[in-house]
Design an enzyme around this catalytic site. Structure first.
Site, short mmCIF file in Angstrom:
data_model
loop_
_atom_site.label_atom_id
_atom_site.label_comp_id
_atom_site.label_asym_id
_atom_site.label_seq_id
_atom_site.Cartn_x
_atom_site.Cartn_y
_atom_site.Cartn_z
N HIS A 129 0.81 -1.21 0.00
CA HIS A 129 0.00 0.00 0.00
C HIS A 129 0.85 1.27 0.00
CE1 HIS A 129 0.44 -0.08 4.52
NE2 HIS A 129 0.45 1.23 4.33
N ASP A 159 0.31 -7.62 1.65
CA ASP A 159 0.64 -6.18 1.73
C ASP A 159 2.15 -5.98 1.75
OD1 ASP A 159 0.28 -3.49 1.75
OD2 ASP A 159 -0.22 -3.34 3.88
N SER A 235 4.68 2.91 7.80
CA SER A 235 4.37 1.70 7.04
C SER A 235 5.56 1.28 6.19
CB SER A 235 3.17 1.95 6.12
OG SER A 235 1.99 2.11 6.86
#
Length: 486
Positions: A129, A159, A235
């Site tokens: 993402h 992911d 992230s």
């Protein structure tokens, strides 16, 4: 004359003695006196300094392998003429009027971890993402050196994404990947990344929990939960243990404010190791597949199948020509183990099967009709979602059922005399759906055999391996019957 006073004085002394010195009563107090317990151990300054020095050493050895990732997605959107720039349109491409296509550059930010190098090519692991559909990827090292990177591969189910840049400089740090299976709740961990663009940020905390599920839609990882502060921009960054080893990739947070509230989650690095190799060798993650539709179970399902445990995954349907179908796995089987792993839930089974080597045989431990069995299943490569959906006609029976409990009867407004199992969900274009079976139907007979429980249903369903199978069921107070050729 003085005897009453003497007696009063004697009683008073006794009461005061009880209050001051206590009473040798046989009763035990639930309150623990501090004098009866050893004094708590208070960390010395020296031990705290040792912990501090451990943090310093980890940061010095690991932070240089954690990078900032800036991405740019380029999108084109057609705007109505009244929202475009008339002067620009006239001179540069829209002289005749009409809708005006405009190009937008959307910037994104995240973190990454340098996980390997092959000659001049350096590989950086991050989240899928973070990369999105980026056309431009810029990697910035801890010392502010910058490199243009390219996508090697990405996978939305885990992911994860891998990007690479090239350089002939030899002083590029590569992170050491640890063993996330050795983590325990309470272990110290450090989160490293670029939250809100503040590069090379380090926060400390502990492992709050392990094997968490329920992350972003479609993600199949069992997450590490930590209270180390993780924010937007973290992230793809590293979760590091006190040995300086990367044990997780920071991925998502639970928050109502947009900032850290002490609920951060990381993908265990063991879940990423195979993906890294797949990205480099194939450009994508290759998953193992056996061909079943599964679910975790409730206490009602456990009781209805007479299972000794609720830890496992229930097979609702089987693709008949799949590895599971060829290995004689049947609807109603309860999978409790794969090779040396005990399976606790359907999520864990998906994760474990996905990591199994393709074209190799795995041993599946199942419970069927109260008996444990070991079945050999040869793993194949998982196809795309579209390709799997196209095989729905091969999925038997194509629906799941649930016990007809008192609560279910009440909610479905069914009479007490109705027996059977209720259709919980049905898969489009499957044999059951094509035959007209619907969610909410109450199946009371299969092949003429009366169905009063889940065990009855699956026993009758699996009693015939070919030919025509009859289902009798109630719908809106009417008894119906369909036949499906198996």
């Amino acid at each position: 004359m003085f005897r009453p006073r003497t007696r009063f004085f004697t009683i008073t002394v006794i009461l005061l003695s009880i209050l001051v010195f206590g009473c040798n009563s046989p009763k035990t107090s639930i309150i623990q006196d501090s004098q009866s317990q050893p004094a708590p151990s208070i960390p010395s300054v020296q031990s705290l300094e040792e912990l501090q020095n451990s943090f310093r050493e980890v940061v010095q050895n690991t932070l240089s392998a954690v990078v900032r990732i800036d991405v740019v997605e380029v999108t084109t959107q057609t705007l109505p003429q009244d929202q475009s720039n008339p002067f620009f349109d006239f001179f540069f491409g829209n002289p005749d009027g009409g809708d005006s296509p405009q190009e937008f550059r959307n910037q994104g930010l995240g973190s990454g971890v340098i996980v390997g190098r092959n000659g001049q090519e350096v590989f950086v692991l991050t989240n899928a993402h973070v990369i999105g559909e980026a056309e431009e990827i810029l990697v910035t090292l801890d010392d502010e050196r910058q490199y243009t990177a390219e996508l090697v591969g990405k996978d939305t189910r885990k992911d994860l994404a891998l990007v690479s840049f090239t350089t002939d400089e030899q002083d590029i740090s590569v992170a050491t990947l640890g063993d996330s299976s050795s983590l325990q709740v309470g272990d110290w961990v450090l989160a490293m990344g670029s939250p809100f663009g503040f590069q090379s940020t380090v926060t400390a905390g502990i492992v709050s929990a392990l094997h968490r599920t329920g992350g972003p839609a479609g993600n199949i990882s069992d997450f590490i939960q930590t209270d180390a502060a993780i924010n937007r921009g973290n992230s793809g960054g590293a979760l590091v243990n006190l040995n300086g080893e990367v044990v997780g990739i920071n991925t998502w947070i639970t928050t109502q404010t947009g900032g850290s509230v002490g609920l951060g989650f990381a993908i265990p690095i063991n879940n990423a190791k195979k993906a890294i190799d797949d990205f480099i060798n194939n450009g994508e993650v290759r998953y193992g597949w056996i061909g079943v539709s599964i679910s975790s179970i409730t206490s009602e399902i456990q009781e209805g199948l007479e299972l000794p445990t609720n830890r496992g995954a229930l097979v609702n349907s089987v693709y008949r020509t799949s590895p599971a179908g060829r290995a004689a796995i049947m609807p109603g089987d309860f999978i409790v183990g794969v090779n040396n792993w005990d399976i606790k839930s359907s999520d864990e089974l998906v994760l474990r099967v996905g990591d199994l080597p393709v074209d190799e045989t795995a041993k599946f431990k199942i419970i069927r009709n109260g008996e444990e069995r070991i079945l050999d299943v040869r793993i194949t490569t998982r196809e795309s979602e579209e390709e799997i959906a196209g095989q729905s006609r091969d999925l038997w029976p194509g629906f799941s059922v649930y016990p007809l409990t008192d609560d279910v009867k009440r909610n479905a407004e069914l009479g007490d005399s109705i027996q059977g199992v209720i259709v919980n969900s049905i898969i489009r274009r499957s044999p059951g759906a094509i035959a007209g079976i619907q969610s909410g139907d109450v199946i009371n007979q299969v092949n003429g055999q009366q169905v009063a429980s889940l065990k009855d249903f699956y026993t009758a369903l699996n009693s015939r391996q070919d030919g025509e199978i009859d289902f009798q069921f109630y719908r809106d107070g009417v008894e119906l019957k369909v036949s499906i050729i198996y």
